[in-house]
Design a protein around this motif. Structure first.
Motif, PDB file in Angstrom:
ATOM      1  N   ASP A  32      60.084  21.114  10.157  1.00 48.23           N
ATOM      2  CA  ASP A  32      60.145  22.492  11.056  1.00 48.23           C
ATOM      3  C   ASP A  32      59.350  22.380  12.465  1.00 48.23           C
ATOM      4  O   ASP A  32      58.302  23.326  12.751  1.00 48.23           O
ATOM      5  CB  ASP A  32      59.740  23.638  10.201  1.00 48.23           C
ATOM      6  N   LEU A  33      59.662  21.487  13.287  1.00 45.19           N
ATOM      7  CA  LEU A  33      58.927  21.437  14.506  1.00 45.19           C
ATOM      8  C   LEU A  33      59.331  22.710  15.325  1.00 45.19           C
ATOM      9  O   LEU A  33      60.408  23.292  15.306  1.00 45.19           O
ATOM     10  CB  LEU A  33      59.706  20.058  15.351  1.00 45.19           C
ATOM     11  N   ALA A  34      58.322  23.199  16.140  1.00 48.58           N
ATOM     12  CA  ALA A  34      58.625  24.401  16.947  1.00 48.58           C
ATOM     13  C   ALA A  34      57.696  24.052  17.954  1.00 48.58           C
ATOM     14  O   ALA A  34      57.097  23.594  18.488  1.00 48.58           O
ATOM     15  CB  ALA A  34      57.968  25.477  16.063  1.00 48.58           C
ATOM     16  N   VAL A  35      58.207  24.996  19.201  1.00 46.99           N
ATOM     17  CA  VAL A  35      57.527  25.047  20.490  1.00 46.99           C
ATOM     18  C   VAL A  35      56.857  26.755  20.465  1.00 46.99           C
ATOM     19  O   VAL A  35      57.645  27.563  20.098  1.00 46.99           O
ATOM     20  CB  VAL A  35      58.495  25.100  21.719  1.00 46.99           C
ATOM     21  N   VAL A  36      55.604  26.595  20.854  1.00 45.92           N
ATOM     22  CA  VAL A  36      54.864  27.799  20.881  1.00 45.92           C
ATOM     23  C   VAL A  36      54.679  28.180  22.410  1.00 45.92           C
ATOM     24  O   VAL A  36      53.838  27.300  23.092  1.00 45.92           O
ATOM     25  CB  VAL A  36      53.591  27.518  19.917  1.00 45.92           C
ATOM     26  N   ILE A  37      55.132  29.223  22.559  1.00 44.46           N
ATOM     27  CA  ILE A  37      54.979  29.718  24.034  1.00 44.46           C
ATOM     28  C   ILE A  37      53.871  30.802  24.288  1.00 44.46           C
ATOM     29  O   ILE A  37      54.329  32.022  23.568  1.00 44.46           O
ATOM     30  CB  ILE A  37      56.107  29.862  25.017  1.00 44.46           C
ATOM     31  N   THR A  38      52.707  30.842  24.721  1.00 45.66           N
ATOM     32  CA  THR A  38      51.925  31.830  24.777  1.00 45.66           C
ATOM     33  C   THR A  38      51.206  32.094  26.182  1.00 45.66           C
ATOM     34  O   THR A  38      51.615  31.364  27.194  1.00 45.66           O
ATOM     35  CB  THR A  38      50.655  31.446  24.172  1.00 45.66           C
ATOM     36  N   GLU A  39      50.686  33.064  26.532  1.00 47.06           N
ATOM     37  CA  GLU A  39      50.054  33.506  27.738  1.00 47.06           C
ATOM     38  C   GLU A  39      48.926  32.243  28.337  1.00 47.06           C
ATOM     39  O   GLU A  39      48.713  31.953  29.356  1.00 47.06           O
ATOM     40  CB  GLU A  39      49.399  34.546  27.912  1.00 47.06           C
ATOM     41  N   THR A  70      41.614  28.785  20.500  1.00 46.00           N
ATOM     42  CA  THR A  70      41.388  29.572  19.187  1.00 46.00           C
ATOM     43  C   THR A  70      42.395  30.580  19.198  1.00 46.00           C
ATOM     44  O   THR A  70      43.097  31.079  17.991  1.00 46.00           O
ATOM     45  CB  THR A  70      40.033  29.722  18.899  1.00 46.00           C
ATOM     46  N   SER A  71      42.642  31.164  20.174  1.00 42.69           N
ATOM     47  CA  SER A  71      43.573  32.476  20.305  1.00 42.69           C
ATOM     48  C   SER A  71      45.018  32.136  20.188  1.00 42.69           C
ATOM     49  O   SER A  71      45.756  32.829  19.144  1.00 42.69           O
ATOM     50  CB  SER A  71      43.531  33.072  21.733  1.00 42.69           C
ATOM     51  N   VAL A  72      45.305  30.705  20.307  1.00 41.07           N
ATOM     52  CA  VAL A  72      46.787  30.372  19.945  1.00 41.07           C
ATOM     53  C   VAL A  72      46.930  29.851  18.481  1.00 41.07           C
ATOM     54  O   VAL A  72      47.725  30.423  17.821  1.00 41.07           O
ATOM     55  CB  VAL A  72      47.085  29.077  20.729  1.00 41.07           C
ATOM     56  N   LEU A  73      45.914  29.470  17.886  1.00 39.35           N
ATOM     57  CA  LEU A  73      45.654  28.976  16.589  1.00 39.35           C
ATOM     58  C   LEU A  73      45.938  30.431  15.823  1.00 39.35           C
ATOM     59  O   LEU A  73      46.537  30.507  14.878  1.00 39.35           O
ATOM     60  CB  LEU A  73      44.534  28.245  16.189  1.00 39.35           C
ATOM     61  N   ALA A  74      45.149  31.433  16.140  1.00 40.90           N
ATOM     62  CA  ALA A  74      45.091  32.789  15.535  1.00 40.90           C
ATOM     63  C   ALA A  74      46.364  33.446  15.762  1.00 40.90           C
ATOM     64  O   ALA A  74      47.089  34.123  14.601  1.00 40.90           O
ATOM     65  CB  ALA A  74      43.981  33.543  16.055  1.00 40.90           C
TER      66      ALA A  74
END
Length: 773
Positions: A32-39, A70-74
């Motif tokens: 389940d590879l995924a792309v995580v897009i955050t600020e 850490t904010s992305v992991l959370a």
């Protein structure tokens, strides 16, 4: 020119620009590879799998360069993607096997549906070896398998055999060298239920050598599970995964959505996989969060099969099996009662059969059982009567919140109480949850009512029952059957049949060899009103009244023949002749009229206005017998001979003379003031002879008969069919041609006895003509 953009295209472009990179962790099973897009930027993620279960144990997140904030992991940890697993920075985590729990949440429990071990084990659905009939349904199930339907939905009301059909589908799949898993979705409390069910089914299918899973099999999510099935090597087939008791899933829109996604995606695997659902259609939770759209999307993308009640031939099979079980033929009356009461519903037949088996083993006779006013509420009450107050409250609590966790129940009662209820088969354990053994039993505990109407057939009209009632009343409300048979000049069987109607309608108690009017009626200040009230209560919960009301709403009024055509649908397990249904319809309409639920207008009946007082009165001789079947329904000979005997002082009129009496009552030649006591119309019999002119006047008092006599007077050679059609039109009746012809023939004979000239209608063969032409 139109082009399509896939996830692969997007990830390739992101890699080209250096925004994402391959997973830096090696040697682990991932999915389940995924792309995580955050600020904070763009990152990659995957699910790390347990080497044995192939379920997610950890979420790995990484950046193209440098650490992950850490904010992305959370943020990832709170997403559905993480499934409650710990989220770590892949670059900051050592490689190697993960030594931690797969998830802080318990894994869903997958419970297979279990079939019965006998024909009449009513707490469980019928196992395939006990499956009865339903050839059309079985053919449809075979077609669904052979034509790669992909998704199948079984719709039916509670207790109509959905679970039994699912188990039959399992057997059909195995006949085709496939495998099937029929699961109980009452344990579905989490979205992972769907993926875990696919995992369990696929691994068991691999054990059965139906397929071989790929080396990189993953059960991390629904998409990876579907990819695993696509990559499998198929040796046989098909693989069936069936979700039973599915109405419980609709309580949670998120779980329903996961099932919807499965139903839409499985079409790409329809060559090998069939996914099935079964939910009941008679109850819908009318709440704002009910997932109507998701439910309809499942249904609209499926092959839908509807189950109906069992038919007469299928009930015959069950009756024969019941005879084998008790090692004795069933009495005819008892067979009829079981057929009527069961309504063609498999669960209800098994419940009634279970009751019969217990009673027979306890020493009850078939005659005793045939005279019981059986209904499912009485049987449920008998189940509950054996419970202590604590056990009863425990059952009520389980029914209110079912399916409910065992731990929640044991907070209120001891485990011993729960075990006792399970042993009594009043509740069932499904994984770590408890439920009542039937949905309908649960509904009864929660509402106090049964969503199944009564379906016994009334064969004796109110005036016939009045004969019995008045004899019982003469004996202070309590009589012996033998004495009643003697007083009424009839058989004990007739007395039993008449008293049965009273018991069914709640007016008499069941006591062997006795007929006793219930004390509440006998001691009432107004006995007739109390009797009528009880009849009204009984009829309001009867299927026949619902059928009559629905028919009246469509057409305004209801004829006997129209009502007779509706009754077979109300009694699907009963197979009798058309003329018998007409007789039943007439009896029901008479009881509706007595109860004030219907009023007769000419030859039709309408729903009575609220507050209508029924007619006639049955107690204390306050009734007038209505002739059955109109006039004339027979030749005049038997009736006129009986008339002369009564005029000569005969007091005994046998039950075999009833048809002859009815014709005389219809035209007023006889009147009946007390049961079985008749008075001849003044001037009708003089010096032992019937006066034709008086008889003719009595016949003309019946409007429809007068119309037939007019036809005869205009044409003494009129055909019987023509005469009968004139009577039919005047009465507003709905007769077949044969019925009209028979009535016309009989009226010609009566007209001759009444002094009206009648010529033969036989055609004379021309002279010299022999043979056929």
């Amino acid at each position: 020119m139109k082009t399509s953009v896939t996830a692969r295209h997007i990830t390739d472009r992101l890699k080209e620009r250096g925004w994402i990179a391959e997973c830096p962790t090696s040697g682990s099973l991932t999915s389940d590879l995924a792309v995580v897009i955050t600020e904070d930027g763009v990152y990659s993620a995957c699910l790390e799998l347990d080497a044995v279960s192939r379920k997610p144990v950890r979420v790995l997140v990484w950046a193209a360069r440098g650490p992950v904030p850490t904010s992305v992991l959370a943020a990832v940890a709170t997403a559905e993607y993480a499934q409650g697993c710990r989220v770590v920075d892949s670059r900051a985590t050592p490689a190697g096997p993960v030594q931690e729990p797969t998830s802080p949440e318990p894994a869903p429990v997958i419970v297979s549906v279990t079939g019965s071990r006998s024909d009449f084990e009513y707490q469980l659905p019928a196992a395939p070896r006990f499956f009865v009939g339903r050839k059309r349904l079985v053919d449809d199930l075979c077609r669904a398998l052979d034509n790669n339907a992909g998704v199948l939905v079984l719709n039916a009301q509670s207790g109509w055999g959905k679970s039994s059909a699912a188990l039959k589908l399992e057997a059909l799949a195995k006949e085709r060298r496939g495998f099937a898993l029929v699961t109980d979705t009452r344990t579905a409390t989490d979205r992972r239920f769907v993926t875990d069910a696919l995992s369990l089914a696929a691994q068991r299918a691999q054990d059965a050598k139906v397929l071989t899973l790929p080396p990189n099999a993953s059960w991390a999510s629904l998409p990876s599970a579907l990819q695993t099935l696509r990559a499998a090597t198929w040796h046989a087939g098909p693989l069936v995964i069936f979700f039973d008791q599915f109405e419980n899933v609709f309580r949670d829109a998120d779980i329903t959505r996961e099932f919807r996604d499965l139903a839409l995606a499985i079409r790409d695997l329809s060559d090998h996989v069939l996914v099935g659902f079964a939910w009941k259609t008679d109850v819908v939770a009318w709440t704002e969060n009910y997932p109507f759209q998701l439910r309809d999307q499942i249904r609209d993308n499926s092959t839908q099969l509807s189950l109906g009640p069992l038919g007469p031939s299928e009930v015959d099979v069950l009756l024969r099996r019941l005879e084998k079980e008790i090692d004795a033929p069933l009495a005819r009356d008892l067979r009829n009662r079981l057929r009527e009461y069961s309504q063609g519903l498999p669960w209800l037949f098994k419940k009634l059969a279970g009751h019969l088996l217990r009673e027979v083993h306890a020493g009850a006779t078939q005659e005793d059982l045939a005279n019981e006013a059986l209904n499912v509420q009485n049987l449920f009450d008998a189940d509950l009567a054996e419970l202590s107050p604590v056990e009863f409250e425990a059952v009520r609590h389980i029914a209110r919140y079912a399916p409910i966790a065992v731990s929640e129940v044991t907070e209120r009662v001891t485990p011993q109480i729960v075990e006792s209820l399970v042993n009594r088969r009043l509740i069932v354990q499904v994984g770590e949850r408890l439920d009542t053994y039937w949905d309908i039993f649960r509904d009864y505990l929660n509402t106090g009512s049964i969503p199944v109407q009564d379906s016994y057939i009334l064969r004796m009209g109110p005036v016939s029952v009045a004969r019995l009632l008045n004899h019982v009343a003469d004996n202070d409300g309590d009589s012996h059957v033998r004495n009643l048979a003697h007083q009424m000049r009839t058989s004990e069987t007739v007395v039993f049949n008449l008293s049965r109607e009273l018991r069914l309608l709640g007016a008499a108690a069941y006591e062997p060899n006795r007929v006793r009017i219930l004390p509440d009626i006998w001691q009432a200040e107004d006995q007739e009103s109390e009797l009528r009230r009880r009849v009204v209560t009984a009829l309001r919960r009867h299927r026949a009244l619902s059928a009559f009301t629905a028919l009246a709403e469509r057409g305004g009024s209801v004829t006997i023949s129209a009502f007779a055509r509706e009754l077979p649908a109300a009694f699907p397990a009963v197979d009798v002749r058309e003329s018998t249904w007409i007789g039943y319809a007439r009896v029901y309409l008479q009881w509706f009229e007595y109860a004030g639920l219907a009023v007769q207008k000419g030859s039709a009946w309408m729903v009575a206005p609220e507050g209508t007082r029924g007619t006639p009165d049955l107690l204390n001789g306050g009734y007038r017998r209505r002739a059955r079947g109109g006039f004339p329904h027979d030749a005049p000979g038997p009736s006129l001979r009986l008339l002369l005997h009564i005029a000569a002082g005969q007091t005994a009129v046998s039950e075999g003379d009833r048809r002859a009496v009815n014709q005389l009552l219809a035209i007023g030649a006889l009147t009946e003031s007390v049961p079985n006591s008749y008075r001849v119309h003044d001037g009708l019999v003089v010096n032992g002879r019937v006066e034709p002119a008086v008889l003719q006047n009595l016949m003309r008092s019946v409007p429809s008969v007068a119309a037939g006599l007019t036809v005869i007077e205009k044409d003494p050679a009129a055909r019987a069919e023509e005469i009968g059609q004139a009577i039919q039109a005047a009465a507003g009746a709905d007769w077949a041609i044969g019925t009209a012809t028979g009535v016309g023939k009989h009226l010609r004979a009566w007209a001759r006895e009444a002094g009206i000239t009648v010529h033969s209608t036989r055609t004379t063969r021309p002279r010299g003509q022999d043979g056929l032409f």
